[in-house]
Design an enzyme around this catalytic site. Sequence first.
Site, PDB file in Angstrom:
ATOM      1  N   CYS A   1       0.396   2.015   7.191  1.00 18.29           N
ATOM      2  CA  CYS A   1      -0.213   2.181   5.871  1.00 18.29           C
ATOM      3  C   CYS A   1      -1.588   2.828   5.984  1.00 18.29           C
ATOM      4  O   CYS A   1      -1.993   3.601   5.117  1.00 18.29           O
ATOM      5  CB  CYS A   1      -0.326   0.832   5.165  1.00 18.29           C
ATOM      6  SG  CYS A   1       1.259   0.185   4.582  1.00 18.29           S
TER       7      CYS A   1
ATOM      8  N   GLU B   1       0.833  -1.198   0.000  1.00 17.29           N
ATOM      9  CA  GLU B   1       0.000   0.000   0.000  1.00 17.29           C
ATOM     10  C   GLU B   1       0.871   1.253   0.000  1.00 17.29           C
ATOM     11  O   GLU B   1       0.586   2.226  -0.707  1.00 17.29           O
ATOM     12  CB  GLU B   1      -0.914   0.018   1.233  1.00 17.29           C
ATOM     13  CG  GLU B   1      -1.794  -1.223   1.391  1.00 17.29           C
ATOM     14  CD  GLU B   1      -1.175  -2.292   2.281  1.00 17.29           C
ATOM     15  OE1 GLU B   1      -1.922  -2.892   3.065  1.00 17.29           O
ATOM     16  OE2 GLU B   1       0.057  -2.500   2.196  1.00 17.29           O
TER      17      GLU B   1
END
Length: 335
Positions: free
Chosen positions: A295, A266
């Site tokens: 993230c 991500e």
Amino acid sequence: MIIIGLTGENCSGKGTFADYLVKKGFVFISLSDVIREALVADGKEITRENLIEKGNELRKRSGPGVLAKMVLLKVKGDANCVIDSIRNPAEVDELRKRKGFFLVHVTASPEIRFERMKKRGREGDPKTLEAFLKIEAAEAKNPDATQQQVLATVRMADKKVPNDGGLQEFYEGIDAILGQISKQFKVSRPSWDDYFMSIAKAVSTRSNCMKRQVGAIIVQDKRIVSTGYNGTPRGLRNCNEGGCPRCNSFSASGTKLEECLCSHAEENAIVQAAYHGIGIKGATLYTTLSPCVMCTKMILNGGIVEVVYNAKYALDDTTGRLFREAGVALKQVEV
């Protein structure tokens, strides 16, 4: 067994429709072939005029549905069939006596059909659009029940498929009809979530991480704008080449995180978007593994409004609370 009958105006694409079904295992039968066989038996030349005349003669002598009766004698076993050149309502009535019969009207504009006729280049074909339309009008509507009655026949159609565009568009229209007629030919399409998650899984195969391969993609308006997979940063040795001490020592999950040099999928997808100057505000992020807290913070700050994940991992109360508090949609789609 499925029996698909084809009717429609001249040069609308009935032959192309039939050829496509033959490639799918259908047996091709044509009412015109029955007439051709009769012409050969009479020793007459096979021309458009002779075919029409002989067809009308057969209908007058043995009833308007005779061609369909003769064609049904050729339908054998349980093979799917496509029957071309249906031009009289009585023929449809006869064919409907067979279970699994569907009549399809193949159509296109007169101008397009005339251009197709010109490209075909058969001797005896009309040379002008006006002459083409005059012949068509005579075939379309006739008070004599033993003559061609295309207009009345197409009104009996169960399905209609236009053929004014390209070949691929025409094929897609045929596939749609097949799917409506039988589950055997139903086209199975993935949902958008399944589609994008499958792509995220493909992205994960580029990961060089020794512990786990994760992939992520960012989607705007059903268009992929960035991808990312986990691994060591640009310019460093890949994880699978010894670049990350933690991953190569196979430390237990959740331990020695301070030693990990790998960026998450991500994270890389977001950073790649920034690197190339691509805005991700309002986007959806698909990831094969649920995001960690780090993230999650990047996702929130990037303006992403939805997160879809495949497998659940380390999605603790803090991560879930952050998404809920920020109003970011979160859901699991297992592929």
